[in-house]
Each structure stands twice: as C-alpha cells, then as structure tokens.
Design an enzyme around this catalytic site. Sequence first.
Site, PDB file in Angstrom:
ATOM      1  N   GLU A 290      36.278 -61.739  35.982  1.00  0.00           N
ATOM      2  CA  GLU A 290      35.522 -61.142  37.095  1.00  0.00           C
ATOM      3  C   GLU A 290      36.247 -59.989  37.776  1.00  0.00           C
ATOM      4  O   GLU A 290      35.608 -59.140  38.424  1.00  0.00           O
ATOM      5  CB  GLU A 290      35.163 -62.209  38.135  1.00  0.00           C
ATOM      6  CG  GLU A 290      36.353 -62.740  38.924  1.00  0.00           C
ATOM      7  CD  GLU A 290      35.931 -63.739  40.005  1.00  0.00           C
ATOM      8  OE1 GLU A 290      35.189 -64.678  39.696  1.00  0.00           O
ATOM      9  OE2 GLU A 290      36.365 -63.572  41.163  1.00  0.00           O
TER      10      GLU A 290
ATOM     11  N   ARG B 225      36.790 -71.508  39.848  1.00  0.00           N
ATOM     12  CA  ARG B 225      37.500 -70.339  39.319  1.00  0.00           C
ATOM     13  C   ARG B 225      37.042 -70.136  37.884  1.00  0.00           C
ATOM     14  O   ARG B 225      36.882 -71.106  37.127  1.00  0.00           O
ATOM     15  CB  ARG B 225      39.018 -70.537  39.355  1.00  0.00           C
ATOM     16  CG  ARG B 225      39.647 -70.334  40.730  1.00  0.00           C
ATOM     17  CD  ARG B 225      39.579 -68.876  41.218  1.00  0.00           C
ATOM     18  NE  ARG B 225      40.194 -68.708  42.523  1.00  0.00           N
ATOM     19  CZ  ARG B 225      39.574 -68.799  43.699  1.00  0.00           C
ATOM     20  NH1 ARG B 225      38.270 -69.066  43.739  1.00  0.00           N
ATOM     21  NH2 ARG B 225      40.230 -68.619  44.830  1.00  0.00           N
TER      22      ARG B 225
ATOM     23  N   ASP C 196      29.332 -68.758  39.828  1.00  0.00           N
ATOM     24  CA  ASP C 196      29.665 -67.857  40.938  1.00  0.00           C
ATOM     25  C   ASP C 196      30.997 -67.159  40.651  1.00  0.00           C
ATOM     26  O   ASP C 196      31.417 -66.288  41.404  1.00  0.00           O
ATOM     27  CB  ASP C 196      29.759 -68.648  42.252  1.00  0.00           C
ATOM     28  CG  ASP C 196      29.950 -67.737  43.463  1.00  0.00           C
ATOM     29  OD1 ASP C 196      29.204 -66.734  43.569  1.00  0.00           O
ATOM     30  OD2 ASP C 196      30.844 -68.000  44.285  1.00  0.00           O
TER      31      ASP C 196
ATOM     32  N   HIS D 273      30.747 -64.156  43.002  1.00  0.00           N
ATOM     33  CA  HIS D 273      31.774 -64.787  43.848  1.00  0.00           C
ATOM     34  C   HIS D 273      31.405 -64.679  45.339  1.00  0.00           C
ATOM     35  O   HIS D 273      32.163 -64.128  46.143  1.00  0.00           O
ATOM     36  CB  HIS D 273      33.155 -64.148  43.589  1.00  0.00           C
ATOM     37  CG  HIS D 273      34.285 -65.079  43.915  1.00  0.00           C
ATOM     38  ND1 HIS D 273      35.420 -65.172  43.134  1.00  0.00           N
ATOM     39  CD2 HIS D 273      34.467 -65.971  44.923  1.00  0.00           C
ATOM     40  CE1 HIS D 273      36.244 -66.065  43.656  1.00  0.00           C
ATOM     41  NE2 HIS D 273      35.682 -66.556  44.743  1.00  0.00           N
TER      42      HIS D 273
HETATM   43  N1  LIG Z   1      33.328 -69.501  44.997  1.00  0.00           N
HETATM   44  C1  LIG Z   1      34.019 -69.319  46.089  1.00  0.00           C
HETATM   45  O1  LIG Z   1      33.725 -68.414  46.898  1.00  0.00           O
HETATM   46  C2  LIG Z   1      35.185 -70.226  46.408  1.00  0.00           C
HETATM   47  C3  LIG Z   1      35.618 -70.291  47.738  1.00  0.00           C
HETATM   48  C4  LIG Z   1      36.657 -71.159  48.069  1.00  0.00           C
HETATM   49  C5  LIG Z   1      37.275 -71.924  47.092  1.00  0.00           C
HETATM   50  N2  LIG Z   1      36.846 -71.817  45.805  1.00  0.00           N
HETATM   51  C6  LIG Z   1      37.510 -72.640  44.769  1.00  0.00           C
HETATM   52  O2  LIG Z   1      37.041 -73.978  44.906  1.00  0.00           O
HETATM   53  C7  LIG Z   1      38.043 -74.861  44.392  1.00  0.00           C
HETATM   54  C8  LIG Z   1      38.150 -76.123  45.221  1.00  0.00           C
HETATM   55  O3  LIG Z   1      38.520 -75.791  46.538  1.00  0.00           O
HETATM   56  P1  LIG Z   1      38.879 -76.914  47.614  1.00  0.00           P
HETATM   57  O4  LIG Z   1      39.084 -76.211  48.900  1.00  0.00           O
HETATM   58  O5  LIG Z   1      37.908 -78.043  47.543  1.00  0.00           O
HETATM   59  O6  LIG Z   1      40.285 -77.420  47.057  1.00  0.00           O
HETATM   60  P2  LIG Z   1      41.045 -78.796  47.391  1.00  0.00           P
HETATM   61  O7  LIG Z   1      42.490 -78.588  47.132  1.00  0.00           O
HETATM   62  O8  LIG Z   1      40.627 -79.347  48.710  1.00  0.00           O
HETATM   63  O9  LIG Z   1      40.462 -79.765  46.253  1.00  0.00           O
HETATM   64  C9  LIG Z   1      40.751 -79.605  44.900  1.00  0.00           C
HETATM   65  C10 LIG Z   1      40.623 -80.988  44.265  1.00  0.00           C
HETATM   66  O10 LIG Z   1      40.766 -80.827  42.848  1.00  0.00           O
HETATM   67  C11 LIG Z   1      41.523 -81.920  42.387  1.00  0.00           C
HETATM   68  N3  LIG Z   1      42.122 -81.631  41.082  1.00  0.00           N
HETATM   69  C12 LIG Z   1      43.328 -81.064  40.806  1.00  0.00           C
HETATM   70  N4  LIG Z   1      43.505 -81.007  39.480  1.00  0.00           N
HETATM   71  C13 LIG Z   1      42.401 -81.566  38.914  1.00  0.00           C
HETATM   72  C14 LIG Z   1      42.012 -81.814  37.580  1.00  0.00           C
HETATM   73  N5  LIG Z   1      42.808 -81.489  36.536  1.00  0.00           N
HETATM   74  N6  LIG Z   1      40.812 -82.387  37.354  1.00  0.00           N
HETATM   75  C15 LIG Z   1      40.013 -82.740  38.393  1.00  0.00           C
HETATM   76  N7  LIG Z   1      40.336 -82.541  39.677  1.00  0.00           N
HETATM   77  C16 LIG Z   1      41.510 -81.953  39.936  1.00  0.00           C
HETATM   78  C17 LIG Z   1      42.563 -82.170  43.490  1.00  0.00           C
HETATM   79  O11 LIG Z   1      43.107 -83.481  43.388  1.00  0.00           O
HETATM   80  C18 LIG Z   1      41.712 -81.974  44.728  1.00  0.00           C
HETATM   81  O12 LIG Z   1      41.131 -83.181  45.155  1.00  0.00           O
HETATM   82  C19 LIG Z   1      39.338 -74.030  44.351  1.00  0.00           C
HETATM   83  O13 LIG Z   1      39.652 -73.732  43.019  1.00  0.00           O
HETATM   84  C20 LIG Z   1      39.013 -72.744  45.030  1.00  0.00           C
HETATM   85  O14 LIG Z   1      39.727 -71.711  44.478  1.00  0.00           O
HETATM   86  C21 LIG Z   1      35.820 -71.004  45.446  1.00  0.00           C
END
Ligand SMILES: NC(=O)c1ccc[n+]([C@@H]2O[C@H](COP(=O)([O-])OP(=O)(O)OC[C@H]3O[C@@H](n4cnc5c(N)ncnc54)[C@H](O)[C@@H]3O)[C@@H](O)[C@H]2O)c1
Length: 336
Positions: free
Chosen positions: A263, A234, A258, A295
């Site tokens: 954005e 994000r 990305d 994105h």
């Molecule tokens: N670019 C894209 O198109 C796209 C698509 C999907 C998701 N995303 C983003 O990717 C990110 C991760 O998604 P996911 O499905 O793996 O989520 P997820 O919930 O499976 O994993 C997130 C991880 O981050 C950890 N976390 C929480 N706070 C933290 C901190 N302060 N420092 C370090 N780690 C921390 C959590 O413990 C967890 O293990 C999300 O923010 C989501 O919005 C982006």
Amino acid sequence: MNITIFSAKHYDRTFFDRTNTNDRHTLRYLEPRLNAETASLAEGADAVCAFVNDQLDEDTLRELAARGVKLILLRSAGFNHVDLAAATRQGLTVARVPAYSPHAVAEHTLALILTLNRQTHRAFNRVREHNFSLEGLIGFDLHQKTVGIIGTGTIGTAFASLLSGFGCRLLAYDPYPNDACKELGVDYVDLPTLLGASHIISLHCPLTPETHHLINAEALEQMRPGVMLINTSRGAIVDTRAVIQGLKNETIGYLGLDVYEEEEALFFEDQSEQIIHDDLFARLLTFPNVLITGHQGFFTREALSNIARITLANATAFESGQGTLHEVTLKRQSPA
Ligand SMILES: NC(=O)c1ccc[n+]([C@@H]2O[C@H](COP(=O)([O-])OP(=O)(O)OC[C@H]3O[C@@H](n4cnc5c(N)ncnc54)[C@H](O)[C@@H]3O)[C@@H](O)[C@H]2O)c1
C-alpha cells in the site's frame, strides 16, 4: 519541543493545531513521507512525528539522529515500520499511540462486512441509474453465522462486541485470550479450527514475523468454500498472490481489505490520473466480490483527536519527565 510532522495532511494539521493549546510545542508540517532521503528535512527538530507508511529503517534513523532528533513520535498504534534495534543503536526513543479508538477500526470492519454482504455499493450505483433490479444482490443473514477473529486485543474485542449484537457465533484465535471476549461468549480455538469453521474471518493481530503471510495458500485450503475474508490490520498478514488464487477458484467468496501489503506506493494519495503499476492490486480490483478501502479504518474525528492528544502528550512526557510516555521498546512482544 520542536516537532516535524511528516506525511502531514490537512486533517493532521487541523487536529494537531487544535490540540496544541497555548502553542506548547512548535509544530512544522511536511507533506513528504519520511525516509532516508527526506530525513534531512528534520534539521533543527527535537522530534519527528511519523505515520504508518513512513520508512523508519536504519538509514533514516541514522540520518535523524545525526540531525539532533531525539524522539520518534508514531501517530499510530502499529510500529512494524520501525527498526527498533536501529533506534536503540542511534539513541532514539520511540513512542506511539497504543489505543486511540478501537471502535473506529472495529466499525469500519463491520462496514466492509455489511457492504460486501448486502452489496450496498452496487445498489447505490444501480438506483442512481434507475436500475431497480435485485439480480445479483442477494446476501445472507449475519445472525447465527460463525465469525472467526484472529487477534483479540483492543480492536478485536471491540469487533467481537459489535458482532455479538448480531447474534453471531464467535470464535477467536489469540495466543493471549482475554476475559472481556470470553464474557462476550467468544470461544477461543486453535487456528485450524477457526479457519475451518468460520463463515467470516477477520484479522486483528499485529504484523510480526509470525503473522507475515499468516493467510497463505495453506490457510486458504482449510477455509470453508465461499468464506468472507476481511483484513483491516496490516497488509502483509495476507499473501496477496494466494488470495487472488483463492478468489479465482472461489474458495474466497468475499474479500474486504482496508490494508494492502504494497500500500505504501498507493494509499493516502489521489492517484486517479496515474496508471497503476502494481499488477496484483490491479487484478484485485477486477473481482466483483472484492471491496478495498485505502487504510481508512482509523479515520474518525474521535480517533484523529485522540491521536493528536496522545502524540503531543508523549512529547510533553518525554520533555518534562512527567506523565505517561507510551514508549515502544524491543522487549515488547506483541506490537499493535
Ligand atoms: N486499518 C486501520 O486504520 C488500523 C488502525 C489501527 C490499528 N490497525 C491494526 O490493527 C491491529 C490490531 O490493533 P490493536 O490495537 O487491537 O492491537 P492490540 O495489541 O491491542 O491487539 C493485538 C492482539 O493480537 C494478538 N496476537 C499477537 N500475535 C498473534 C498471532 N500470531 N495470532 C493471533 N493473534 C495474535 C495479541 O495477543 C493481541 O491480543 C494492529 O496490527 C494495527 O496495526 C489498523
């Protein structure tokens, strides 16, 4: 169930119509983004379906509830754009798609790394102009480089799995380490250690108050000179002003984005005829070592198909009281 789908693109229609077998739900597609001004367009809907740059703040949610909407269907994993406390106050249920294809985002992250490193985007243009010079295209072996992963949930773990195939040394920082990563040989360390040791740093944590501007001037000071920084998570996890400074003083050797903190005003639309008013974004575009995509990490057929399937299954579960409803509640500590 009557569902109004905001921010709808033709590809959303394709995948949702294909998934909505037997017309189980009545789907209405609207191009505008959902916000307090457009919420009235949901009149008559039982549910609205929203995407990542829709604004689900108190005003919007109040307007939706007043029009009889009961359910917010997020066609995303992330829910940082929803005021969950306001949703509770308005009696609205919020559901999301917790995981639709971690591989899609992990593979796009890898694409940014490989492109920035080997400069295939520049080579493509050169060769088309019959310029076969290699000057300025030199890269580095990924093999045995140290990659720091911040956040090892579903996407971070899929990314670790890809990188382990390149023979990289993997470090991670996550308050909740997972066994799958440990089995891949990932070493969990504290954040300063990760920042100081990594040749490549990739962000896969959610945007929360704790991670807002996690990558700021202070964090950049701890990084190796010439580090590659990748953000497919994000935008607001990165302080754009600090990163521009880091590019100017060459702390950051490569930047792959990305997502971008502002954005909402830019992405998902063709703005090729428009002037960009965001000076920070315009400045980012001037650096030769910055690669930005709009994105698109999630944007694979498999992911779109899963997003449509799980979103409509959430609607069915809410309506029938049967099956799994992937509800987002205030209690959940780690939004994705
Ligand atoms: N670019 C894209 O198109 C796209 C698509 C999907 C998701 N995303 C983003 O990717 C990110 C991760 O998604 P996911 O499905 O793996 O989520 P997820 O919930 O499976 O994993 C997130 C991880 O981050 C950890 N976390 C929480 N706070 C933290 C901190 N302060 N420092 C370090 N780690 C921390 C959590 O413990 C967890 O293990 C999300 O923010 C989501 O919005 C982006």
